[in-house]
Design a protein around this motif. Structure first.
Motif, PDB file in Angstrom:
ATOM      1  N   LEU A 112      24.133 -32.336  12.204  1.00 29.26           N
ATOM      2  CA  LEU A 112      23.923 -31.987  10.799  1.00 29.26           C
ATOM      3  C   LEU A 112      23.806 -33.267  10.003  1.00 29.26           C
ATOM      4  O   LEU A 112      24.681 -34.132  10.073  1.00 29.26           O
ATOM      5  N   SER A 113      22.698 -33.422   9.295  1.00 25.62           N
ATOM      6  CA  SER A 113      22.554 -34.624   8.479  1.00 25.62           C
ATOM      7  C   SER A 113      22.562 -34.233   7.008  1.00 25.62           C
ATOM      8  O   SER A 113      22.151 -33.119   6.640  1.00 25.62           O
ATOM      9  N   LEU A 114      23.023 -35.134   6.172  1.00 24.28           N
ATOM     10  CA  LEU A 114      23.149 -34.846   4.744  1.00 24.28           C
ATOM     11  C   LEU A 114      22.431 -35.925   3.962  1.00 24.28           C
ATOM     12  O   LEU A 114      22.620 -37.113   4.198  1.00 24.28           O
ATOM     13  N   GLN A 115      21.559 -35.503   3.033  1.00 23.44           N
ATOM     14  CA  GLN A 115      20.864 -36.482   2.197  1.00 23.44           C
ATOM     15  C   GLN A 115      21.040 -36.126   0.746  1.00 23.44           C
ATOM     16  O   GLN A 115      20.731 -35.001   0.343  1.00 23.44           O
ATOM     17  N   MET A 116      21.528 -37.090  -0.043  1.00 21.79           N
ATOM     18  CA  MET A 116      21.770 -36.817  -1.466  1.00 21.79           C
ATOM     19  C   MET A 116      21.400 -38.037  -2.277  1.00 21.79           C
ATOM     20  O   MET A 116      21.467 -39.158  -1.767  1.00 21.79           O
ATOM     21  N   PRO A 117      21.001 -37.842  -3.539  1.00 27.08           N
ATOM     22  CA  PRO A 117      20.814 -38.989  -4.419  1.00 27.08           C
ATOM     23  C   PRO A 117      22.173 -39.636  -4.718  1.00 27.08           C
ATOM     24  O   PRO A 117      23.219 -38.989  -4.550  1.00 27.08           O
ATOM     25  N   GLN A 118      22.124 -40.896  -5.228  1.00 31.37           N
ATOM     26  CA  GLN A 118      23.382 -41.617  -5.468  1.00 31.37           C
ATOM     27  C   GLN A 118      24.233 -40.920  -6.518  1.00 31.37           C
ATOM     28  O   GLN A 118      25.436 -40.768  -6.351  1.00 31.37           O
ATOM     29  N   THR A 119      23.587 -40.513  -7.622  1.00 35.10           N
ATOM     30  CA  THR A 119      24.373 -39.837  -8.660  1.00 35.10           C
ATOM     31  C   THR A 119      23.688 -38.528  -9.031  1.00 35.10           C
ATOM     32  O   THR A 119      22.463 -38.462  -9.120  1.00 35.10           O
TER      33      THR A 119
END
Lengths: 921, 65
Positions: free
Chosen positions: A783-790
């Protein structure tokens, strides 16, 4: 110069062609496939306005006055702008009340007055017979130009029996009788004649354009060359300017424009083709601009031809013949013949339609009223009870022959006299006298019969005195002292400077005084006394024609009548067969099977009178109906009462209609509500059966395992342990299912509790990943997770959002292939909201199920390979997301696997959140 | 008579036509110029006329309001 037999042969061949076109039109009309039911044909038939006076005369006017030929055609342009309002109203009125001539229109409007009808007919005959003579002269002059060398005497010197013009007049009378008065039609429609007239309009336009093109590009090197040569000659250059060296006579220009604008509506032939022969009033939409376009086209080459003629023949030449003499002089006999045929078209078209229109007037508005006035005739026709249709037709035919012979006679008598040459505009001024009574009658309810009589009478008298008599005087038939000194030697009564008005030219002068007297007396006398009951009732019917239809309008008649009297009356004038057919038709519309069952109501009497009016004119029809019925005379109060009753009836009908419409609407609403209820009920049943089914599966397996353990006491401990593990798992599944069903029900009924707070989505996602980590590890998936910094915080219920995330992640975990599954959780934020996407590399959702997976108990995958689950996860997720104003969907085209997306808005969520916070208290 | 937009447009066009074809607007075209070889005054009269026909067609053939 061409041989006479050739020219005569061509002329008669052309008339035969016309005959063929007309009989084709009549045949098609009988078959019900009208050739004139077309806006273009209607527009072409209007072009009967362009008579020989246009065809030959315009060039003559242009040669002497430059652009002064144009006002005669700019006027129609102005009138046609208003056609959609004015002409449409005339057509509507004429159709509703079976009005077949302009005399009948005026007479009917002012209380069906036979005196008015007679006066209008008289004005028409006096004003138009010379105009017909002018057409005959036009053809004779053209014939002379074609057959004689230039400068020879015209044919009028020959004895009358050798004059081909006489035979032409008789041929035209024959044509008019065959196509205009063959049988009696109560609507006075002549399809064949209209087809022929439209054909003639086409011929004259093409002929004139052919000659014009030949002159401009054949004789000269284009328009530029022609105008350059003309500009070089001082007298011709003068023609091309506005004032031609003098002050421009604006008042005359205006008067000519107005005069032709009135004529194009009120000339009897125009009324005939535009109003009586109109097939469908919607045709006006196109004809109103196509007819001015026709006029523009036919005038395009007038000035070039005039200038070319003047350049070619010199200033003294007969300019009216340029259309013929230019091709002849160039040796183009064929083109000259075509031009001759064009002129013939222009003249014959005008003569035919005018003769039909005038003969209808003479028969219905002059002869019939006079005959009905003589007691002997009335007694005779009532006693004989005979069929009068033959008699009516004979009157019409005789009138046609008489009109044409009168025209011929006038042509022979007047010859080259001014009284003939100048008649075009004089005729126009005569018919312009109808304008106040017509326009006033259509838009003003106050006009009365006395006012119309006074106005028309005065206008006509002034017209005779200021235009007709001076034209006689200029022809030498009257002493010139009338012009110089006035009647009785009174200086103030000089016909062309009445009361000392000297500044205007003779035409503007006459038009001013006649229309002033006409309109002034019309208004003044109308206002003198209140209108009578009959005048008021007709005024209401005419002015408000758009507000009510003839069928539903008020009927201003009271009295007693018998069907047994009315039917024979109609039969006498229309023929028994037609009358019976009309009665049967009327009976059908009333919902009655047989004529004998008809009630002699006012409506029936009105119907008979209207039908009769089409055949013998409204005034005569009135007299005839009155002769067979016992009538009560109405006074003004009765008229108002009837009107009020009719409008009340109309209001009731309207209200009833409105009510039934709203009932229909309510019924439709109820039906759709019922449908909705039914489908909800079905959904509930489905839901119940799905839930019980889902409950039964784990229950069955629990019970089976429990029974096995109860019955088999010697079961090995580890197997018992295993079974107990399954029982515990199934129980967990059961309680999960029950919880979710309860949850779903709460959300759906709106009783769910929402605990809103500012949610940090980054933290929420990270938490979700931690929670599901073990599950993924178990399946060997990553499972990979990608999110913006804020990411800004979102006002929502963190637990609920977590529920959605866990549901999506556990779904993905269930479907990815064991061993090398890959799931990606992704967060994107923009100005409007956040998007969370969960994509996997599993088998994806089959196309057929994509729309269904968000519904209750619709699990993905087939029954065998379906992993454990309740089928409520996605529907609950959807409800949660929608609660926050967002949406959840499955990406429609992913290369591999499935990709679920959740979108949540910043704005709506905060608004919803506030409301929800309020809910929980 | 004034119930629809179309009728109002037609009335306005009528007034415009009346103004265009009369004093003093007509006098504007009386100049010593030629357009493609045609003297300005007759050319202008025909051009105005064509313009009116075009506008009339546009008003009448357009959709019902």
């Amino acid at each position: 110069m061409l041989p006479a037999p050739l020219v005569i042969g061509v002329a008669f061949a052309y008339l035969s062609l016309l005959f063929a076109v007309a009989s084709f039109g009549d045949r098609r009309a009988r078959q019900g496939r009208s050739v004139i039911g077309n806006a273009w044909v209607y527009a072409l038939s209007m072009a009967v306005y362009c008579s020989a006076w246009t065809y030959f005369g315009s060039v003559g006017r242009a040669a002497s006055g430059g652009v002064w030929f144009l006002p005669i055609y700019l006027g129609p342009m102005l009138a046609m702008i208003l056609a959609w309002m004015l002409l449409r109203k005339m057509i509507r009125i004429a159709r509703a009340y079976r009005i077949t001539s302009i005399a009948d229109f005026i007479a009917s409007r002012y209380g069906k007055s036979s005196a008015l009808a007679g006066l209008v007919t008289l004005i028409t005959v006096v004003g138009l017979v010379p105009y017909i003579a002018l057409q005959l002269k036009g053809i004779a002059a053209a014939y002379a130009l074609m057959t004689q060398s230039a400068g020879a005497a015209t044919g009028s010197a020959a004895p009358w029996w050798t004059d081909s013009t006489l035979y032409l007049a008789l041929a035209l009378a024959g044509f008019t009788i065959v196509f205009g008065a063959r049988h009696l039609d109560s609507a006075e429609r002549h399809e064949g004649m209209v087809a022929a007239i439209a054909f003639e309009s086409l011929v004259k336009l093409l002929a004139f354009l052919a000659v014009g093109s030949f002159v401009v590009w054949g004789l000269f090197d284009g328009l530029g060359d022609l105008f350059a040569q003309a500009q070089a000659v001082p007298e011709l250059a003068r023609l091309l300017t506005l004032g031609q060296g003098k002050t421009f006579a604006y008042e005359q220009w205006f008067a000519l424009t107005m005069l032709s604008a009135l004529s194009v509506v009120f000339l009897p032939r125009q009324f005939q083709v535009m109003v009586v022969e109109n097939v469908d009033e919607r045709h006006l939409k196109r004809a109103a601009w196509a007819f001015p376009l026709y006029l523009l086209l036919i005038n395009l080459f007038v000035l070039p031809i005039a200038l070319a003629g003047l350049l070619h023949f010199g200033a003294g030449a007969d300019a009216e013949g340029f259309v013929l003499t230019l091709p002849l002089a160039a040796g183009h006999a064929g083109l000259a013949l075509l031009a001759f045929v064009g002129g013939l078209s222009a003249a014959t078209g005008m003569v035919i339609v005018e003769a039909i229109a005038v003969s209808t007037m003479v028969c219905n508005d002059l002869v019939m009223p006079m005959l009905l006035r003589t007691r002997r005739f009335r007694v005779a026709q009532a006693a004989a009870g005979s069929d009068l249709t033959g008699f009516l037709l004979a009157i019409r035919r005789a009138a046609i022959v008489a009109i044409l012979l009168l025209g011929y006679l006038y042509y022979r008598l007047a010859g080259e006299a001014y009284a003939l040459v100048g008649i075009g505009l004089i005729s126009f001024a005569a018919v312009a006298q109808f304008a106040p009574a017509m326009l006033g009658g259509m838009y003003w309810k106050g006009g009365t019969r006395a006012g119309a009589l006074a106005g028309l009478g005065a206008g006509f008298a002034v017209w005779v005195y200021t235009l007709l008599l001076p034209s006689f005087a200029k022809s030498g038939w009257l002493g010139r002292e009338l012009l110089a000194n006035g009647a009785f030697g009174w200086e103030l009564l000089r016909p062309e400077a009445l009361f000392g008005l000297k500044r205007l030219d003779y035409l503007t002068h006459s038009l001013f005084w006649s229309l002033l007297a006409n309109a002034g007396l019309y208004v003044a006398v109308s206002l003198w006394r209140a209108p009578s009951a009959r005048e008021t009732s007709q005024a209401l019917l005419f002015v408000d024609v758009f507000k009510r239809t003839a069928a539903a309008g008020p009927v201003f008649w009271r009295g007693r009548a018998h069907v047994a009297d009315l039917l024979p009356l109609l039969g006498r004038f229309l023929g028994v067969q037609r009358a019976t057919a009309l009665f049967e038709d009327y009976a059908r519309r009333q919902g009655v099977a047989r004529i004998e069952q008809l009630q002699p109501e006012p409506q029936l009497v009105q119907f008979v009178e209207t039908q009769l009016a089409g055949a013998i004119g409204s005034a005569s029809a009135r007299v005839m109906v009155a002769s067979v019925a016992e009538e009560e005379s109405l006074d003004l109060d009765d008229v108002m009462l009837i009107l009020e009753e009719a409008s009340q009836l109309r209001a009731y009908a309207h209200a009833l209609e409105e009510k039934s419409r709203s009932l229909e609407r309510a019924t439709a609403e109820l039906r759709s509500a019922n449908e909705q209820l039914k489908s909800l009920d079905r959904l509930k049943d489905d839901f119940m059966s799905s839930v019980t089914h889902e409950l039964r599966t784990p229950l069955t397996s629990i019970r089976a395992l429990a029974e096995v353990m109860r019955d088999d006491a010697e079961m090995p401990a580890e197997q018992r342990q295993e079974f107990l593990g399954i029982v515990v798992g199934e129980t967990e599944r059961l309680s999960r299912l029950v919880n979710q069903v309860l949850d779903m029900a709460k959300i759906e009924s709106g009783h769910a509790e929402w605990h809103n707070s500012d949610v940090d989505l980054r933290m929420l996602l990270t938490q979700a990943v931690h929670t599901t980590e073990a599950m993924f590890r178990e399946r060997g998936a990553s499972l990979s997770l990608q999110m913006p910094q804020t990411v800004p915080t979102l006002r929502a219920d963190a637990d609920r959002l977590m529920q959605v995330l866990l549901n999506l992640l556990s779904n993905a975990a269930k479907f990815v292939p064991a061993g090398d599954g890959r799931v990606e959780l992704r967060l994107d934020a923009d100005a409007a909201g956040v998007t969370v996407s969960v994509s996997d590399n599993g088998p994806g959702v089959p196309v057929g199920q994509r729309a269904l997976i968000f519904e209750k108990f619709r699990q993905g995958g087939d029954a065998l390979s379906r992993p454990q689950g309740t089928g409520l996860g996605l529907p609950i997720s959807r409800h949660i997301v929608e609660h926050f104003g967002g949406r959840i969907w499955l990406e429609p085209d992913t290369a591999q696997g499935a990709c679920f997306k959740v979108w949540l808005p910043w704005q709506a969520s905060s608004r919803d959140a506030d409301r929800s916070t309020g809910d929980q208290t | 008579m004034l119930e629809s937009l179309r009728s109002q447009r037609l009335l306005a066009l009528f007034c415009a036509a009346l103004a265009l074809f009369n004093f003093p607007l007509l006098a504007l075209w009386d100049r010593d110029l030629t357009v493609l070889g045609v003297p300005l005054f007759p050319a202008a009269l025909f051009a105005l006329w064509a313009l009116l026909i075009g506008t009339l067609a546009l008003i009448l053939e357009g959709r019902d309001d």
